[in-house]
Design a protein around this motif. Sequence first.
Motif, PDB file in Angstrom:
ATOM      1  N   ASP A  22       3.851   1.095   2.165  1.00  0.00           N
ATOM      2  CA  ASP A  22       5.095   0.361   1.892  1.00  0.00           C
ATOM      3  C   ASP A  22       6.264   1.054   2.605  1.00  0.00           C
ATOM      4  N   ASP A  37       5.465  -4.376   2.754  1.00  0.00           N
ATOM      5  CA  ASP A  37       4.176  -3.861   2.275  1.00  0.00           C
ATOM      6  C   ASP A  37       3.163  -4.080   3.399  1.00  0.00           C
ATOM      7  N   ASP A 205       3.757  -5.721  -4.307  1.00  0.00           N
ATOM      8  CA  ASP A 205       2.833  -6.188  -5.343  1.00  0.00           C
ATOM      9  C   ASP A 205       2.219  -5.036  -6.143  1.00  0.00           C
ATOM     10  N   GLY A 206       2.432  -3.802  -5.690  1.00  0.00           N
ATOM     11  CA  GLY A 206       1.983  -2.649  -6.483  1.00  0.00           C
ATOM     12  C   GLY A 206       2.665  -2.590  -7.846  1.00  0.00           C
ATOM     13  N   ASP A 246      -2.064   0.627  -6.538  1.00  0.00           N
ATOM     14  CA  ASP A 246      -1.560   0.314  -5.201  1.00  0.00           C
ATOM     15  C   ASP A 246      -0.255   1.086  -4.986  1.00  0.00           C
TER      16      ASP A 246
HETATM   17 CA    CA Z   1       0.464  -3.700  -1.755  1.00  0.00          CA
END
Ligand code: CA
Length: 259
Positions: A22, A37, A205-206, A246
């Motif tokens: 990221d 990302d 999205d982590g 993540d």
């Molecule tokens: Ca990710």
Amino acid sequence: MTVRVAACGRTDAGRVRSHNEDSFEIDEARELYVVADGMGGHTHGEVASRMAVDTIRRFVAEAERERDTTWPFAYDPGLQRHSNVLKAAVQLAHDQVLSAIRRDGNLFGMGTTVVGCLVRGGTAAVAHVGDSRAYRLHDGRLHLLTQDHTWVNEQVVAGFLSEEQARDHPLKNVVTRALGGDSEVQVDITEVTLEPGDTLLLCSDGLTTMLDDREIEAQLLEVADGELNGACEALVHEANSRGGHDNVTVVLLRAEEDE
Ligand code: CA
């Protein structure tokens, strides 16, 4: 009424991944905020996300001095000027990632999502491609401003999958749009009028695979009157304490009344 924006950001590799793909950028002078990302083998995800963030920052800086602010990309008269600038910056970032792949075959398959926000005159232009998200906390409620460009979300929107089915779906990580993907990229733009007290969250999205929207809302409300750094820390800590599967990145913006 005019607003000014205070911001902070954090990124963390999480508890599982060996490196962080990221990238984020906070350019307070230009009121530009970006989260990307990256994806791709070796460390190519990092290359793609950094390239996207740097390209967007440079383009926005140059657009302040130019009259043809979106050249060579089209100008959409239905959008504000700074929305056009941000959209063109994201399109250019896509072209830069594609060019890098063409120059170096080892980079084949690299790409990145992006969510960016550019504030002018109390209006936030939000641009995104992929599954990085923007949210607005307004009057104590969290609202999602972006629609994930993922196969699973498209199935939810079409009514083929429920939200619950989508959450644990084996294909939930498959993005249908990314910088560096198809030769053309479609950039979604949302314009939001900021009111004093509003908080915007940009994230990878982590965060959103570890916390659902109500949990993110609760975290933000808990520190609503505290300083932003504490809120950034709390969100990253919470994602990691739930497994940190993540890389996680959060950028928070708070709109305040400008005296
Ligand atoms: Ca990710």
